[in-house]
Design an enzyme around this catalytic site. Structure first.
Site, PDB file in Angstrom:
ATOM      1  N   ASP A  45      -2.315  -0.797  -6.189  1.00 55.54           N
ATOM      2  CA  ASP A  45      -1.288  -1.358  -6.050  1.00 55.54           C
ATOM      3  C   ASP A  45      -1.396  -2.669  -5.368  1.00 55.54           C
ATOM      4  O   ASP A  45      -0.458  -3.460  -4.978  1.00 55.54           O
ATOM      5  CB  ASP A  45      -0.209  -0.505  -5.346  1.00 55.54           C
ATOM      6  CG  ASP A  45      -0.600  -0.178  -3.889  1.00 55.54           C
ATOM      7  OD1 ASP A  45      -1.746  -0.189  -3.344  1.00 55.54           O
ATOM      8  OD2 ASP A  45       0.337   0.657  -3.193  1.00 55.54           O
ATOM      9  N   SER A  46      -2.585  -3.009  -4.940  1.00 55.87           N
ATOM     10  CA  SER A  46      -2.960  -4.438  -4.363  1.00 55.87           C
ATOM     11  C   SER A  46      -2.603  -5.301  -5.459  1.00 55.87           C
ATOM     12  O   SER A  46      -2.474  -6.580  -5.348  1.00 55.87           O
ATOM     13  CB  SER A  46      -4.170  -4.616  -3.935  1.00 55.87           C
ATOM     14  OG  SER A  46      -5.199  -3.679  -5.060  1.00 55.87           O
ATOM     15  N   ASP A  84      -3.260   4.362  -8.172  1.00 57.32           N
ATOM     16  CA  ASP A  84      -2.484   4.288  -7.116  1.00 57.32           C
ATOM     17  C   ASP A  84      -0.880   4.686  -7.506  1.00 57.32           C
ATOM     18  O   ASP A  84      -0.346   3.963  -8.391  1.00 57.32           O
ATOM     19  CB  ASP A  84      -2.346   2.822  -6.101  1.00 57.32           C
ATOM     20  CG  ASP A  84      -3.389   2.687  -5.375  1.00 57.32           C
ATOM     21  OD1 ASP A  84      -3.924   3.812  -4.673  1.00 57.32           O
ATOM     22  OD2 ASP A  84      -3.495   1.631  -4.747  1.00 57.32           O
ATOM     23  N   LYS A 112      -3.833   8.499  -6.525  1.00 54.75           N
ATOM     24  CA  LYS A 112      -4.202   8.033  -5.078  1.00 54.75           C
ATOM     25  C   LYS A 112      -3.079   8.075  -4.210  1.00 54.75           C
ATOM     26  O   LYS A 112      -2.123   7.303  -4.850  1.00 54.75           O
ATOM     27  CB  LYS A 112      -5.003   6.747  -4.942  1.00 54.75           C
ATOM     28  CG  LYS A 112      -5.498   6.405  -3.367  1.00 54.75           C
ATOM     29  CD  LYS A 112      -6.587   5.655  -3.195  1.00 54.75           C
ATOM     30  CE  LYS A 112      -6.304   4.175  -3.522  1.00 54.75           C
ATOM     31  NZ  LYS A 112      -5.179   3.547  -2.541  1.00 54.75           N
ATOM     32  N   GLU A 114      -1.035   7.506  -0.333  1.00 57.44           N
ATOM     33  CA  GLU A 114      -1.258   7.024   1.052  1.00 57.44           C
ATOM     34  C   GLU A 114      -0.455   8.247   1.890  1.00 57.44           C
ATOM     35  O   GLU A 114       0.584   8.326   1.868  1.00 57.44           O
ATOM     36  CB  GLU A 114      -0.866   5.775   1.380  1.00 57.44           C
ATOM     37  CG  GLU A 114      -1.537   4.720   0.455  1.00 57.44           C
ATOM     38  CD  GLU A 114      -1.141   3.263   0.703  1.00 57.44           C
ATOM     39  OE1 GLU A 114      -0.336   2.920   1.538  1.00 57.44           O
ATOM     40  OE2 GLU A 114      -1.611   2.303  -0.067  1.00 57.44           O
ATOM     41  N   GLU A 181      -9.322   3.353   5.247  1.00 52.44           N
ATOM     42  CA  GLU A 181      -9.451   1.939   4.971  1.00 52.44           C
ATOM     43  C   GLU A 181      -9.136   1.388   6.447  1.00 52.44           C
ATOM     44  O   GLU A 181      -8.331   1.853   7.209  1.00 52.44           O
ATOM     45  CB  GLU A 181      -8.103   1.407   4.359  1.00 52.44           C
ATOM     46  CG  GLU A 181      -7.876  -0.396   4.268  1.00 52.44           C
ATOM     47  CD  GLU A 181      -6.788  -0.763   3.223  1.00 52.44           C
ATOM     48  OE1 GLU A 181      -6.578   0.113   2.503  1.00 52.44           O
ATOM     49  OE2 GLU A 181      -6.422  -1.747   3.607  1.00 52.44           O
TER      50      GLU A 181
HETATM   51  N1  LIG Z   1      -6.970  -9.334  -1.938  1.00 55.51           N
HETATM   52  C1  LIG Z   1      -6.862  -7.978  -1.435  1.00 55.51           C
HETATM   53  N2  LIG Z   1      -7.759  -7.456  -0.701  1.00 55.51           N
HETATM   54  C2  LIG Z   1      -7.517  -6.118  -0.260  1.00 55.51           C
HETATM   55  O1  LIG Z   1      -8.575  -5.659   0.381  1.00 55.51           O
HETATM   56  C3  LIG Z   1      -6.182  -5.843  -0.052  1.00 55.51           C
HETATM   57  C4  LIG Z   1      -5.389  -6.721  -0.580  1.00 55.51           C
HETATM   58  N3  LIG Z   1      -5.228  -7.621  -1.515  1.00 55.51           N
HETATM   59  N4  LIG Z   1      -3.994  -6.034  -0.754  1.00 55.51           N
HETATM   60  C5  LIG Z   1      -3.612  -4.718  -0.193  1.00 55.51           C
HETATM   61  C6  LIG Z   1      -4.265  -4.304   0.823  1.00 55.51           C
HETATM   62  C7  LIG Z   1      -4.264  -5.125   2.228  1.00 55.51           C
HETATM   63  N5  LIG Z   1      -5.478  -5.171   2.794  1.00 55.51           N
HETATM   64  C8  LIG Z   1      -5.741  -5.644   3.960  1.00 55.51           C
HETATM   65  C9  LIG Z   1      -5.493  -6.961   4.338  1.00 55.51           C
HETATM   66  C10 LIG Z   1      -5.876  -7.678   5.389  1.00 55.51           C
HETATM   67  C11 LIG Z   1      -6.646  -6.750   6.370  1.00 55.51           C
HETATM   68  C12 LIG Z   1      -7.036  -7.712   7.734  1.00 55.51           C
HETATM   69  O2  LIG Z   1      -6.818  -8.976   7.633  1.00 55.51           O
HETATM   70  N6  LIG Z   1      -7.647  -7.206   8.747  1.00 55.51           N
HETATM   71  C13 LIG Z   1      -7.827  -7.708   9.781  1.00 55.51           C
HETATM   72  C14 LIG Z   1      -8.237  -6.528  10.881  1.00 55.51           C
HETATM   73  C15 LIG Z   1      -7.725  -7.061  12.140  1.00 55.51           C
HETATM   74  C16 LIG Z   1      -7.884  -5.998  13.140  1.00 55.51           C
HETATM   75  O3  LIG Z   1      -7.033  -4.915  13.568  1.00 55.51           O
HETATM   76  O4  LIG Z   1      -8.970  -6.100  13.989  1.00 55.51           O
HETATM   77  C17 LIG Z   1      -9.419  -8.347   9.561  1.00 55.51           C
HETATM   78  O5  LIG Z   1      -9.740  -9.131  10.325  1.00 55.51           O
HETATM   79  O6  LIG Z   1      -9.950  -8.000   8.589  1.00 55.51           O
HETATM   80  C18 LIG Z   1      -7.048  -5.715   6.222  1.00 55.51           C
HETATM   81  C19 LIG Z   1      -6.697  -5.133   4.918  1.00 55.51           C
HETATM   82  C20 LIG Z   1      -6.402  -4.388   2.055  1.00 55.51           C
HETATM   83  N7  LIG Z   1      -5.720  -4.658   0.790  1.00 55.51           N
HETATM   84  C1  LIG Z   2      -7.765  -1.890  -1.210  1.00 50.40           C
HETATM   85  C2  LIG Z   2      -7.783  -0.545  -1.882  1.00 50.40           C
HETATM   86  C3  LIG Z   2      -8.404   0.738  -1.466  1.00 50.40           C
HETATM   87  C4  LIG Z   2      -6.138   0.026  -2.481  1.00 50.40           C
HETATM   88  O1  LIG Z   2      -5.635   0.997  -2.392  1.00 50.40           O
HETATM   89  C5  LIG Z   2      -5.603  -1.038  -3.353  1.00 50.40           C
HETATM   90  O2  LIG Z   2      -6.592  -1.938  -4.086  1.00 50.40           O
HETATM   91  O3  LIG Z   2      -4.599  -1.162  -3.792  1.00 50.40           O
HETATM   92 MG   LIG Z   3      -3.615   0.632  -2.855  1.00 44.16          MG
END
Ligand SMILES: Nc1nc(=O)c2c([nH]1)NC[C@@H]1CN(c3ccc(C(=O)N[C@@H](CCC(=O)O)C(=O)O)cc3)CN21
Ligand SMILES: CC(C)C(=O)C(=O)O
Ligand SMILES: [Mg+2]
Length: 264
Positions: A45-46, A84, A112, A114, A181
């Site tokens: 669903d991303s 998803d 899948k 959540e 995740e």
């Molecule tokens: N392009 C894309 N990639 C993805 O992996 C993804 C999506 N979109 N959309 C749905 C979700 C959103 N996701 C995400 C988006 C941002 C972070 C992120 O920026 N995390 C911080 C962590 C910060 C902390 O708590 O330390 C990082 O720095 O990576 C993580 C997962 C994973 N998924």
């Molecule tokens: C980031 C992955 C695990 C996901 O659920 C998605 O692509 O929607």
């Molecule tokens: Mg997803």
């Protein structure tokens, strides 16, 4: 590649062989990913963020997930297709069953969902009816409004312990795999050891049984914020085919993820 089934995935775990997962949202990427030998394609669903340009996954509908699952099924050359269930499409058992049926009929081999232990009744129900299920824990993007952002989950001992117990309960209820995740690597390792079913990680360290990334991220096509767990495989003059194959090989060899892609 021979058709991958949930048996293939659990055999991988039992033999200690890592497998890889990438998202795809259309037939072209499905063909690319499956022909490179990536075991599982995730119709994530991303797609709400990467295809539709929304700022979360919440706007994605069942009709859109069915459409993209059909596109992916059309291009697939032997990978297992996981789809998803979108936001609020499994709020009740009845709704969850009906919507899982629609995704399976669109060509998914697994769905899948959540959540945590609240998913147990739905997982039991789907398992009884022959629908393989992956339970997604840790950072669950459909709960971003409750989590207050895309943040690492399970950092304190109580939350980490609860996530281990919830993972065990879901596996016992009949979940065929767990997806983690954005959790500390130590928690990714503990959950992988605690359950018999394969554990797929994204930002969950190198000790999970498998890894997943959004395909556009690993091809260096993400122009926005790049999460820490992402690695760009489009280097050294590789074609997209070669970059995807390199990802599969690095996961198999335990080379990806390395410490720079992990959380502690
Ligand atoms: N392009 C894309 N990639 C993805 O992996 C993804 C999506 N979109 N959309 C749905 C979700 C959103 N996701 C995400 C988006 C941002 C972070 C992120 O920026 N995390 C911080 C962590 C910060 C902390 O708590 O330390 C990082 O720095 O990576 C993580 C997962 C994973 N998924
Ligand atoms: C980031 C992955 C695990 C996901 O659920 C998605 O692509 O929607
Ligand atoms: Mg997803």
């Amino acid at each position: 590649m021979n058709n991958v089934s949930i048996r293939t995935l659990s055999e991988c775990k039992n033999k200690g062989e890592k497998f890889s997962v990438l998202t795809a949202y259309d037939a072209t990427f499905s063909q690319l990913v499956s022909s490179a030998g990536i075991e599982v394609i995730l119709v994530g669903d991303s797609l709400g963020m990467v295809c539709q340009g929304k700022d979360s996954t919440l706007p994605v509908t069942m009709a859109e997930m069915e459409y993209h699952t059909r596109c992916v099924a059309q291009g697939n050359e032997g990978s297992l297709i996981m789809a998803d269930m979108p936001f609020m499409s499994y709020s009740t058992l009845e709704q969850g069953q009906a919507n899982a049926a629609l995704l399976m009929q669109a060509g998914a081999n697994m769905v899948k969902v959540e959540g945590d232990d609240w998913l147990v009744p739905l997982v039991e129900c789907l398992a009884r009816q022959g629908v393989p299920v992956c339970a997604h824990l840790g950072l669950t993007p459909q709960a971003v409004n409750k989590l207050g952002g895309y943040r690492v989950q399970g950092r304190d001992d109580a939350k980490a312990h609860a996530m281990i117990e919830h993972s065990k309960a879901l596996a016992e209820a009949g979940a065929d795999c767990i997806l983690l995740e954005c959790v500390p690597s130590s928690l990714g390792k503990a959950i992988t050891a605690a359950v018999d079913v394969p554990v797929i990680g994204i930002g969950a360290g190198s000790d999970t049984d498998a890894q997943v990334l959004v395909v556009y991220d690993m091809l260096g096509l993400n122009a926005g914020h790049i999460p820490k767990f992402v690695k760009n495989f489009m280097i050294d003059g590789r074609t997209p085919q070669q970059a995807i194959a390199a990802y599969g090989e690095e996961v198999k060899a335990g080379k990806f993820p390395s410490s720079e892609h992990e959380f502690s």
